[in-house]
Design a protein around this motif. Structure first.
Motif, PDB file in Angstrom:
ATOM      1  N   ARG A 293       1.240  -1.248   0.405  1.00 27.19           N
ATOM      2  CA  ARG A 293      -0.136  -0.121  -0.199  1.00 27.19           C
ATOM      3  C   ARG A 293       1.183   1.367  -0.080  1.00 27.19           C
ATOM      4  NH1 ARG A 293      -4.619   2.463   1.410  1.00 27.19           N
ATOM      5  NH2 ARG A 293      -4.410   4.370   2.821  1.00 27.19           N
ATOM      6  N   ASN A 294       1.183   1.757  -1.051  1.00 22.95           N
ATOM      7  CA  ASN A 294       2.101   3.124  -1.705  1.00 22.95           C
ATOM      8  C   ASN A 294       1.380   4.421  -0.150  1.00 22.95           C
ATOM      9  OD1 ASN A 294       3.920   2.008  -2.498  1.00 22.95           O
ATOM     10  ND2 ASN A 294       2.232   1.906  -4.455  1.00 22.95           N
ATOM     11  N   SER A 295       0.697   4.060   0.791  1.00 20.54           N
ATOM     12  CA  SER A 295      -0.243   5.203   0.907  1.00 20.54           C
ATOM     13  C   SER A 295       0.023   5.168   2.835  1.00 20.54           C
ATOM     14  CB  SER A 295      -1.339   5.065   1.149  1.00 20.54           C
ATOM     15  OG  SER A 295      -1.741   6.270   1.427  1.00 20.54           O
ATOM     16  N   ARG A 296       0.131   5.716   3.447  1.00 20.85           N
ATOM     17  CA  ARG A 296      -0.080   5.809   5.485  1.00 20.85           C
ATOM     18  C   ARG A 296      -1.641   4.960   5.839  1.00 20.85           C
ATOM     19  NH1 ARG A 296       2.878  10.463   7.864  1.00 20.85           N
ATOM     20  NH2 ARG A 296       1.427  10.262   9.775  1.00 20.85           N
ATOM     21  N   MET A 297      -2.132   4.543   7.096  1.00 20.94           N
ATOM     22  CA  MET A 297      -2.775   4.103   6.819  1.00 20.94           C
ATOM     23  C   MET A 297      -3.475   5.154   8.427  1.00 20.94           C
ATOM     24  SD  MET A 297      -3.285   0.935   5.339  1.00 20.94           S
ATOM     25  CE  MET A 297      -4.130   0.184   6.607  1.00 20.94           C
ATOM     26  N   ASP A 298      -2.873   5.675   8.971  1.00 23.41           N
ATOM     27  CA  ASP A 298      -3.510   6.670  10.035  1.00 23.41           C
ATOM     28  C   ASP A 298      -3.596   7.813   9.177  1.00 23.41           C
ATOM     29  OD1 ASP A 298      -0.085   7.471   9.370  1.00 23.41           O
ATOM     30  OD2 ASP A 298      -0.121   8.526  10.294  1.00 23.41           O
ATOM     31  N   ALA A 299      -4.345   8.667   9.719  1.00 19.77           N
ATOM     32  CA  ALA A 299      -6.130   9.945   9.801  1.00 19.77           C
ATOM     33  C   ALA A 299      -4.333  10.690   9.745  1.00 19.77           C
ATOM     34  CB  ALA A 299      -6.885  10.000   9.995  1.00 19.77           C
ATOM     35  N   GLN A 300      -3.983  11.871   8.731  1.00 20.01           N
ATOM     36  CA  GLN A 300      -3.108  13.049   9.068  1.00 20.01           C
ATOM     37  C   GLN A 300      -3.976  14.672   9.337  1.00 20.01           C
ATOM     38  OE1 GLN A 300       0.057  12.618   5.822  1.00 20.01           O
ATOM     39  NE2 GLN A 300      -0.723  10.666   5.900  1.00 20.01           N
ATOM     40  N   TRP A 301      -3.907  14.602  10.345  1.00 23.09           N
ATOM     41  CA  TRP A 301      -4.807  15.688  11.315  1.00 23.09           C
ATOM     42  C   TRP A 301      -4.052  17.135  10.088  1.00 23.09           C
ATOM     43  CZ3 TRP A 301      -3.415  20.768  12.486  1.00 23.09           C
ATOM     44  CH2 TRP A 301      -4.085  21.313  12.994  1.00 23.09           C
ATOM     45  N   SER A 302      -4.517  18.239   9.835  1.00 24.19           N
ATOM     46  CA  SER A 302      -4.397  19.073   8.534  1.00 24.19           C
ATOM     47  C   SER A 302      -5.349  20.586   9.077  1.00 24.19           C
ATOM     48  CB  SER A 302      -4.287  19.059   6.683  1.00 24.19           C
ATOM     49  OG  SER A 302      -3.652  20.352   6.896  1.00 24.19           O
ATOM     50  N   GLN A 303      -5.401  21.422   9.490  1.00 17.58           N
ATOM     51  CA  GLN A 303      -6.807  22.747   9.876  1.00 17.58           C
ATOM     52  C   GLN A 303      -7.209  22.613   8.194  1.00 17.58           C
ATOM     53  OE1 GLN A 303      -6.060  25.703  11.922  1.00 17.58           O
ATOM     54  NE2 GLN A 303      -6.795  27.511  10.627  1.00 17.58           N
ATOM     55  N   VAL A 304      -8.415  22.763   7.497  1.00 15.81           N
ATOM     56  CA  VAL A 304      -9.159  23.262   6.436  1.00 15.81           C
ATOM     57  C   VAL A 304      -9.374  24.467   6.460  1.00 15.81           C
ATOM     58  CG1 VAL A 304     -10.227  21.970   5.282  1.00 15.81           C
ATOM     59  CG2 VAL A 304      -9.589  20.479   6.746  1.00 15.81           C
ATOM     60  N   GLU A 305      -8.937  25.113   5.405  1.00 18.36           N
ATOM     61  CA  GLU A 305      -9.585  27.057   5.048  1.00 18.36           C
ATOM     62  C   GLU A 305     -10.794  26.429   4.771  1.00 18.36           C
ATOM     63  OE1 GLU A 305      -7.079  28.862   6.614  1.00 18.36           O
ATOM     64  OE2 GLU A 305      -5.765  27.989   6.568  1.00 18.36           O
ATOM     65  N   ARG A 306     -11.812  27.425   4.599  1.00 24.47           N
ATOM     66  CA  ARG A 306     -12.869  28.113   4.784  1.00 24.47           C
ATOM     67  C   ARG A 306     -13.186  28.448   3.643  1.00 24.47           C
ATOM     68  NH1 ARG A 306     -17.893  31.126   8.427  1.00 24.47           N
ATOM     69  NH2 ARG A 306     -18.985  30.044   7.619  1.00 24.47           N
ATOM     70  N   LYS A 307     -11.999  27.462   2.539  1.00 29.24           N
ATOM     71  CA  LYS A 307     -12.196  27.763   0.633  1.00 29.24           C
ATOM     72  C   LYS A 307     -12.821  26.726   0.045  1.00 29.24           C
ATOM     73  CE  LYS A 307      -8.797  31.032   1.526  1.00 29.24           C
ATOM     74  NZ  LYS A 307      -7.109  31.126   0.740  1.00 29.24           N
ATOM     75  N   THR A 308     -13.741  27.390  -1.041  1.00 31.23           N
ATOM     76  CA  THR A 308     -14.422  25.669  -1.736  1.00 31.23           C
ATOM     77  C   THR A 308     -13.749  24.492  -2.373  1.00 31.23           C
ATOM     78  OG1 THR A 308     -15.941  27.316  -2.543  1.00 31.23           O
ATOM     79  CG2 THR A 308     -15.783  24.970  -3.765  1.00 31.23           C
ATOM     80  N   MET A 309     -12.075  25.064  -2.620  1.00 34.39           N
ATOM     81  CA  MET A 309     -11.882  24.332  -2.680  1.00 34.39           C
ATOM     82  C   MET A 309     -10.314  23.251  -2.257  1.00 34.39           C
ATOM     83  SD  MET A 309     -11.563  23.830  -6.195  1.00 34.39           S
ATOM     84  CE  MET A 309     -10.898  22.672  -6.648  1.00 34.39           C
ATOM     85  N   SER A 310     -10.115  24.595  -0.698  1.00 34.54           N
ATOM     86  CA  SER A 310      -9.694  23.865   0.396  1.00 34.54           C
ATOM     87  C   SER A 310     -10.291  22.311   1.074  1.00 34.54           C
ATOM     88  CB  SER A 310      -9.580  24.442   1.483  1.00 34.54           C
ATOM     89  OG  SER A 310      -8.804  24.016   2.156  1.00 34.54           O
ATOM     90  N   ILE A 311     -11.911  22.514   0.679  1.00 39.98           N
ATOM     91  CA  ILE A 311     -12.663  22.157   1.620  1.00 39.98           C
ATOM     92  C   ILE A 311     -13.123  20.852   1.129  1.00 39.98           C
ATOM     93  CG2 ILE A 311     -14.809  21.647   2.916  1.00 39.98           C
ATOM     94  CD1 ILE A 311     -14.530  24.315   3.314  1.00 39.98           C
ATOM     95  N   ALA A 312     -13.470  20.873  -0.663  1.00 32.32           N
ATOM     96  CA  ALA A 312     -13.349  20.012  -0.821  1.00 32.32           C
ATOM     97  C   ALA A 312     -12.561  18.799  -1.734  1.00 32.32           C
ATOM     98  CB  ALA A 312     -13.750  20.300  -2.806  1.00 32.32           C
TER      99      ALA A 312
END
Length: 392
Positions: A293-312
């Protein structure tokens, strides 16, 4: 004046066209001109996969008899390589390290999705192509994969970037000689290489028998082989889709194929395909499944900006993450049902190298090194996905 400039620009940004799509009533009846029976639609013609499995096992039995093999058949070992973009450097490093450890097996079946589809042919052919994998995943950068389009072209075209550089990269490494080597493994030993794409018109996953394409004498085989690899890695919206010409009921149609990850992040074979059907036609044997699996399994926290593209963008990334975990659960249950030993490798949560952009060369080098060191040090493969106790 500004309006006039915009109008001139828009005139040069006409949306690309395509031929008519294959009607739903003809799905399963279509063929690639000159290359019949080289793919399987999940839920439509999976029986073709069973028949192919029986035939390649017979071919393997004949090969074993020819070399004087006695006793039980050798283990049938499956390698499935997931998508993950530039995180494919992890899988490339893991395969190189596995070779260094000295216990890398020959795989009966190799499957690939997206970046995994780019790795799969080299993984299939074995350690002699380790250097190629290392070069591809440690020497390239974003400019070797795609060329950004201007904003107007991206809006009125079929993707945000042009993947012509990736085509050139494949033309360098996917050669007729490589296809001949793949074909020899298929025709003499009964080994299989499968790659997954998504038929966007039909919303269906399609599995391509790349070994059968490689073994074809059709002059288009090399081009189609490369095309399928490009299609499997064609991230919708980012890279252009791949249009594939087919015929059905005497008429010409065109299918739109994109990244196999739009349907699944990793696969071995469909759940409806019971391996006992293949096994009963030949012999019982030990079976093992390895998943990179070329990815991590754990959730990665990140503050999401209140912008359409950021949220999507964050929501789509979350969907891909959870879909990948679900894929592992499905494969685990299939493996247990079919009495196959399950083995999983993934990027550990402790890996936190800076990732400045997609296909960041330094990031990929560090990730390659991580995968290499894990496998070279006799990596203890996980025996179950997160949430399952081993053997549960």
């Amino acid at each position: 004046m500004a309006a006039a400039v915009v109008m001139v620009l828009l005139q040069g940004c006409a949306a690309p066209t395509r031929h008519r799509a294959l009607p739903v009533t003809l799905q399963g009846q279509e063929e690639i001109p000159g290359l019949p029976d080289v793919r399987y639609r999940i839920g439509v013609n999976e029986g073709e996969m069973v028949r192919e499995g029986i035939e390649v096992n017979k071919r393997e039995l004949a090969y074993l008899a020819e070399i004087g093999h006695e006793g039980p058949m050798p283990p049938a070992i499956v390698l499935a390589v997931s998508g993950g973009g530039d995180n494919g450097a992890f899988g490339a490093g893991l395969l190189n390290g596995w070779t260094a450890a000295g216990d890398r097996p020959e795989f009966k079946l190799v499957t690939g999705i997206s970046t995994g589809a780019l790795i799969a042919p080299f993984a299939f052919l074995g350690p002699q192509y380790d250097a190629t994998l290392k070069e591809v995943y440690t020497q390239i950068s974003g400019k070797d994969i795609a060329k950004p389009r201007n904003m107007l072209a991206a809006i009125f075209n079929d993707a945000m970037a042009d993947n012509a550089p990736l085509w050139r990269l494949l033309e360098k490494h996917i050669t007729r000689e490589l296809l001949d080597a793949i074909a020899a493994e298929y025709t003499s030993k009964g080994r299989l290489l499968l790659v997954g794409t998504t038929d966007l018109d039909a919303q269906q996953p399609v599995i391509w028998n790349m070994t059968k394409i490689a073994a074809s004498s059709d002059p288009k085989a090399l081009e189609i082989f490369r095309t399928i690899m490009i299609a499997s890695a064609a991230i919708p919206g980012a890279f252009p889709p791949v249009l594939i010409d087919v015929t059905a009921d005497g008429e010409d149609y065109q299918e739109m194929h994109v990244d196999g990850g739009a349907m699944t992040q990793v696969f071995i074979y469909p759940p409806s395909m019971h391996i006992q059907e293949v096994r009963a036609a030949t012999h019982k044997r030990e079976r093992k499944v390895y998943i990179i699996r070329n990815s991590r399994m754990d959730a990665q926290w990140s503050q999401v900006e209140r912008k359409t593209m950021s949220i999507a963008g964050r929501a789509i990334a979350s969907l891909i993450q959870t879909q990948g975990i679900g894929d592992l659960d499905r494969i685990y249950l299939i493996a247990k049902r079919d009495k196959a030993d399950f083995n999983l490798a993934f990027i550990p949560a402790t890996f936190n190298a800076p990732h400045k952009e997609q296909f960041d060369t330094e990031y990929m080098r560090q990730l390659f090194t991580l995968g290499y060191e894990m496998a070279a040090g006799s990596y203890p493969w996980e025996k179950a996905p997160p949430g399952f106790a081993p053997g549960e």
